[in-house]
Motif scaffolding. Sequence first.
Motif, PDB file in Angstrom:
ATOM      1  N   CYS A  98       0.841  -1.060  -0.091  1.00 26.28           N
ATOM      2  CA  CYS A  98       0.190   0.053  -0.084  1.00 26.28           C
ATOM      3  C   CYS A  98       0.819   1.254  -0.115  1.00 26.28           C
ATOM      4  O   CYS A  98       0.569   2.176  -0.723  1.00 26.28           O
ATOM      5  CB  CYS A  98      -0.795  -0.073   1.291  1.00 26.28           C
ATOM      6  N   ILE A 101       2.529   2.011  -3.389  1.00 30.39           N
ATOM      7  CA  ILE A 101       1.484   2.142  -4.364  1.00 30.39           C
ATOM      8  C   ILE A 101       1.225   3.741  -4.451  1.00 30.39           C
ATOM      9  O   ILE A 101       1.337   4.642  -5.406  1.00 30.39           O
ATOM     10  CB  ILE A 101       0.082   1.324  -4.257  1.00 30.39           C
ATOM     11  N   ILE A 102       0.963   4.183  -3.115  1.00 24.36           N
ATOM     12  CA  ILE A 102       1.030   5.649  -2.997  1.00 24.36           C
ATOM     13  C   ILE A 102       2.242   6.463  -3.647  1.00 24.36           C
ATOM     14  O   ILE A 102       2.072   7.345  -4.108  1.00 24.36           O
ATOM     15  CB  ILE A 102       0.720   5.842  -1.431  1.00 24.36           C
ATOM     16  N   SER A 173       2.359  -4.825  -5.472  1.00 26.70           N
ATOM     17  CA  SER A 173       1.784  -3.607  -5.624  1.00 26.70           C
ATOM     18  C   SER A 173       1.828  -3.327  -7.305  1.00 26.70           C
ATOM     19  O   SER A 173       1.533  -2.185  -7.558  1.00 26.70           O
ATOM     20  CB  SER A 173       2.527  -2.534  -4.812  1.00 26.70           C
ATOM     21  N   MET A 176      -1.513  -2.397  -9.442  1.00 20.58           N
ATOM     22  CA  MET A 176      -2.244  -1.547  -8.615  1.00 20.58           C
ATOM     23  C   MET A 176      -1.636  -0.188  -9.173  1.00 20.58           C
ATOM     24  O   MET A 176      -2.339   1.107  -9.314  1.00 20.58           O
ATOM     25  CB  MET A 176      -2.597  -1.633  -7.331  1.00 20.58           C
ATOM     26  N   LEU A 180      -3.591   2.795 -10.620  1.00 18.62           N
ATOM     27  CA  LEU A 180      -3.873   3.920 -10.192  1.00 18.62           C
ATOM     28  C   LEU A 180      -3.243   5.254 -10.982  1.00 18.62           C
ATOM     29  O   LEU A 180      -3.779   6.352 -10.893  1.00 18.62           O
ATOM     30  CB  LEU A 180      -3.533   3.697  -8.894  1.00 18.62           C
ATOM     31  N   CYS A 223      -9.928   8.515  -6.552  1.00 14.38           N
ATOM     32  CA  CYS A 223      -8.739   7.625  -6.574  1.00 14.38           C
ATOM     33  C   CYS A 223      -8.726   6.901  -4.946  1.00 14.38           C
ATOM     34  O   CYS A 223      -8.204   5.797  -4.970  1.00 14.38           O
ATOM     35  CB  CYS A 223      -7.581   8.624  -6.641  1.00 14.38           C
ATOM     36  N   ILE A 224      -8.939   7.522  -4.284  1.00 12.72           N
ATOM     37  CA  ILE A 224      -9.041   7.015  -2.761  1.00 12.72           C
ATOM     38  C   ILE A 224     -10.236   5.651  -2.679  1.00 12.72           C
ATOM     39  O   ILE A 224      -9.702   4.729  -1.937  1.00 12.72           O
ATOM     40  CB  ILE A 224      -9.369   7.993  -1.422  1.00 12.72           C
ATOM     41  N   TYR A 227      -8.394   2.956  -4.475  1.00 15.70           N
ATOM     42  CA  TYR A 227      -7.533   2.502  -3.671  1.00 15.70           C
ATOM     43  C   TYR A 227      -8.133   1.473  -2.524  1.00 15.70           C
ATOM     44  O   TYR A 227      -7.486   0.629  -2.503  1.00 15.70           O
ATOM     45  CB  TYR A 227      -6.652   3.623  -3.304  1.00 15.70           C
ATOM     46  N   ASN A 230      -9.303  -1.903  -3.743  1.00 15.77           N
ATOM     47  CA  ASN A 230      -8.309  -2.724  -4.150  1.00 15.77           C
ATOM     48  C   ASN A 230      -7.482  -3.336  -2.999  1.00 15.77           C
ATOM     49  O   ASN A 230      -6.517  -4.266  -3.255  1.00 15.77           O
ATOM     50  CB  ASN A 230      -7.565  -2.215  -5.281  1.00 15.77           C
TER      51      ASN A 230
END
Length: 301
Positions: A98, A101-102, A173, A176, A180, A223-224, A227, A230
């Motif tokens: 996670c 990904i961010i 990740s 995604m 994203l 997007c949140i 996110y 997923n």
Amino acid sequence: MITVLIGISLLSFILANISAVDPAEAYARRVSRSAGEEMIEEYRDELGFNQSVPEQYLNWLKNVIRLDFGNSYITGRPAMRDLLSVMPVTLFLSGLSCILIIVSAVPLGILAALKEGTWVDRLIMGLSFVSVSVPGYFLGLLGLLVFGIYLNIMPIVGHGHPMTLLCASLILSFPMIGSLARILRSLLLENQKSAYVAYAKARGIGRRKVMINHLLRNAAPSCIVMYGQNIGYLIAGTVIVETIFSTQGLGQYALNAAINRDFPVINAYIVLMALCFVICNVAAEVSGMLLNPSLNREGRT
């Protein structure tokens, strides 16, 4: 949530019971390779497999309500206790994924929007397409080949090695990150046509500042939501990377249970994953409505 969980529990129980493998026979053969029909029938009666499927399901569901999924055929311990004992490794992999990904998808999405139509934009979108198209097991084997053999920065059989966990999280990740970044780029470019953007530009605010301070703020809720929805896939998807990188987590334990026909563990794993999916989806939807109240107003009209 309750309806979804009951439906999934019913489906998983039925699928387990229509398997061509007799669970009583599999259990008896594991205890004694020379198990005869008498021993198999004894275990069938002891484990309740001589009852009809509806009766088995109702009895199983009564126990599940008390968080009792039965004992594992392999270890003899409660199935949920065994799953929870290996779950920290899976949660660590998912949490690290996670974060990756961010810190990766957001800058890539912003950069692609700022460089629209350039080679940078095409490169990022090309990588995004590849990330969602290549199967996870191929990426895992490729990562094992590159980082474990060519670069030799991690052992082939990791068992908790820091570089192994980092590489596994990166592979987990990667799909995604691409999806994203692509969605964020599309939202940023779509919002550029809004009136508030024209007003900001008329005030002399630069494109980069408009992109970060205005466009990104309006694109964030969607997007949140995507996110959050997923995250459940990340937790369930660890079965691939845990198997390839020899990480003793929830996914590999469930895979071994499936190979050994350990039905209590299989059913407990499916219900646990369904619970993760439901919680993540509900949390994502609630977050989206809190960040964008217009969604809540549209649902009421």
